[in-house]
Write a protein that holds these residues in place. Structure first.
Motif, PDB file in Angstrom:
ATOM      1  N   PHE A   1     -34.239  -2.142   1.861  1.00 41.96           N
ATOM      2  CA  PHE A   1     -34.415  -2.127   0.432  1.00 41.96           C
ATOM      3  C   PHE A   1     -33.926  -0.781  -0.507  1.00 41.96           C
ATOM      4  O   PHE A   1     -33.993  -0.670  -1.659  1.00 41.96           O
ATOM      5  CB  PHE A   1     -35.899  -2.346   0.186  1.00 41.96           C
ATOM      6  N   LYS A   2     -33.725   0.120   0.723  1.00 42.96           N
ATOM      7  CA  LYS A   2     -33.141   1.384  -0.048  1.00 42.96           C
ATOM      8  C   LYS A   2     -31.775   1.209  -0.693  1.00 42.96           C
ATOM      9  O   LYS A   2     -31.290   2.057  -1.541  1.00 42.96           O
ATOM     10  CB  LYS A   2     -32.890   2.474   1.291  1.00 42.96           C
ATOM     11  N   THR A   3     -31.086  -0.027  -0.394  1.00 44.65           N
ATOM     12  CA  THR A   3     -29.971  -0.173  -1.168  1.00 44.65           C
ATOM     13  C   THR A   3     -30.180  -0.628  -2.648  1.00 44.65           C
ATOM     14  O   THR A   3     -29.344  -1.021  -3.410  1.00 44.65           O
ATOM     15  CB  THR A   3     -29.154  -1.292  -0.425  1.00 44.65           C
TER      16      THR A   3
ATOM     17  N   ASN B   1     -34.252  -0.767  -7.702  1.00 38.38           N
ATOM     18  CA  ASN B   1     -34.999  -1.210  -8.728  1.00 38.38           C
ATOM     19  C   ASN B   1     -36.118  -1.867  -8.108  1.00 38.38           C
ATOM     20  O   ASN B   1     -36.887  -2.600  -8.860  1.00 38.38           O
ATOM     21  CB  ASN B   1     -34.223  -2.280  -9.645  1.00 38.38           C
ATOM     22  N   ILE B   2     -36.550  -1.819  -6.868  1.00 40.01           N
ATOM     23  CA  ILE B   2     -37.644  -2.362  -6.335  1.00 40.01           C
ATOM     24  C   ILE B   2     -38.813  -1.954  -6.312  1.00 40.01           C
ATOM     25  O   ILE B   2     -38.960  -0.592  -6.642  1.00 40.01           O
ATOM     26  CB  ILE B   2     -37.314  -2.452  -4.647  1.00 40.01           C
ATOM     27  N   ASP B   3     -39.776  -2.919  -6.614  1.00 43.24           N
ATOM     28  CA  ASP B   3     -41.182  -2.507  -6.857  1.00 43.24           C
ATOM     29  C   ASP B   3     -41.968  -2.242  -5.398  1.00 43.24           C
ATOM     30  O   ASP B   3     -41.967  -3.050  -4.461  1.00 43.24           O
ATOM     31  CB  ASP B   3     -41.870  -3.549  -7.568  1.00 43.24           C
ATOM     32  N   SER B   4     -42.403  -0.955  -5.372  1.00 45.41           N
ATOM     33  CA  SER B   4     -42.797  -0.500  -4.029  1.00 45.41           C
ATOM     34  C   SER B   4     -44.231  -1.613  -3.602  1.00 45.41           C
ATOM     35  O   SER B   4     -44.731  -1.884  -2.450  1.00 45.41           O
ATOM     36  CB  SER B   4     -43.325   1.110  -3.994  1.00 45.41           C
ATOM     37  N   THR B   5     -45.055  -2.147  -4.593  1.00 44.56           N
ATOM     38  CA  THR B   5     -46.229  -2.722  -4.340  1.00 44.56           C
ATOM     39  C   THR B   5     -45.751  -4.116  -3.781  1.00 44.56           C
ATOM     40  O   THR B   5     -46.228  -4.545  -2.769  1.00 44.56           O
ATOM     41  CB  THR B   5     -46.870  -3.080  -5.556  1.00 44.56           C
ATOM     42  N   ARG B   6     -44.677  -4.632  -4.223  1.00 39.71           N
ATOM     43  CA  ARG B   6     -44.254  -5.922  -3.811  1.00 39.71           C
ATOM     44  C   ARG B   6     -43.684  -5.902  -2.236  1.00 39.71           C
ATOM     45  O   ARG B   6     -43.700  -6.470  -1.383  1.00 39.71           O
ATOM     46  CB  ARG B   6     -43.339  -6.656  -4.669  1.00 39.71           C
ATOM     47  N   LEU B   7     -43.020  -4.590  -1.930  1.00 38.33           N
ATOM     48  CA  LEU B   7     -42.339  -4.232  -0.757  1.00 38.33           C
ATOM     49  C   LEU B   7     -43.521  -4.028   0.314  1.00 38.33           C
ATOM     50  O   LEU B   7     -43.543  -4.613   1.333  1.00 38.33           O
ATOM     51  CB  LEU B   7     -41.669  -2.988  -0.970  1.00 38.33           C
ATOM     52  N   THR B   8     -44.696  -3.259  -0.048  1.00 40.92           N
ATOM     53  CA  THR B   8     -45.551  -3.235   0.706  1.00 40.92           C
ATOM     54  C   THR B   8     -46.410  -4.557   1.094  1.00 40.92           C
ATOM     55  O   THR B   8     -46.721  -4.631   2.187  1.00 40.92           O
ATOM     56  CB  THR B   8     -46.700  -2.363   0.154  1.00 40.92           C
TER      57      THR B   8
END
Length: 164
Positions: free
Chosen positions: A69-71, A74-81
């Motif tokens: 997701f470093k690519t 625009n990623i939401d870190s909450t959803r990533l967690t």
């Protein structure tokens, strides 16, 4: 009497036998379809996937997900967690990671591709699907799906539905 019965159906029997033999001979002479290599669709996206699996196997789910997701800036870190927690909780249930098999790859255009993999774990298979988007020059992860229902879908696909 049985001989007369067989004699009456002998032409039909010979015709069906000829069809079966011709069909099997044709099937043997046709070359087997070879799958398109994954690299053909999007080499840059494939490089991200390879890096993901290396981290998934040798390091951790968190490391693999964060790296891919470093690519995408625009990623939401909450959803990533939440995604990391979901995958980790499933991994604790389905056992040690053993390997992967490409299920399919699809290319919608030169800017949108999808790769779906069967994840082989000790106790149960899982599936991970990557969707990559290339808005300009570089591939970025657009969507990542993880689920353990791939065996259920396969069983469902074998059911007779009565539809042509």
């Amino acid at each position: 009497m049985q001989y007369i019965y067989f004699k009456a159906f002998k032409p039909l029997f010979l015709f069906i036998s000829a069809l079966i033999i011709a069909g099997s001979a044709a099937a043997q002479t046709q070359p087997a379809a070879t799958p398109t290599p994954a690299v053909a669709a999007a080499p840059g996206a494939q490089a991200h996937i390879d890096k993901f699996f290396k981290a998934y196997d040798k390091q951790s789910t968190a490391r693999a997900v964060i790296e891919i997701f470093k690519t995408n800036k625009n990623i939401d870190s909450t959803r990533l967690t939440g995604l990391i927690v979901k995958i980790d909780s499933m991994r604790s249930i389905i056992g040690k990671y053993i390997g992967k098999d490409l299920i399919m790859q699809r290319k919608a255009s030169n800017s949108l591709v999808l790769y779906s993999y069967l994840l082989k774990h000790e106790l149960q298979p899982a599936r991970i699907t990557f969707m990559f988007y290339k808005p300009k020059n570089e591939w970025e992860i657009y969507r990542l799906y993880f689920d353990v229902d791939v065996d259920g879908e396969l069983a469902e696909s074998a059911k007779v539905t009565g539809k042509p």
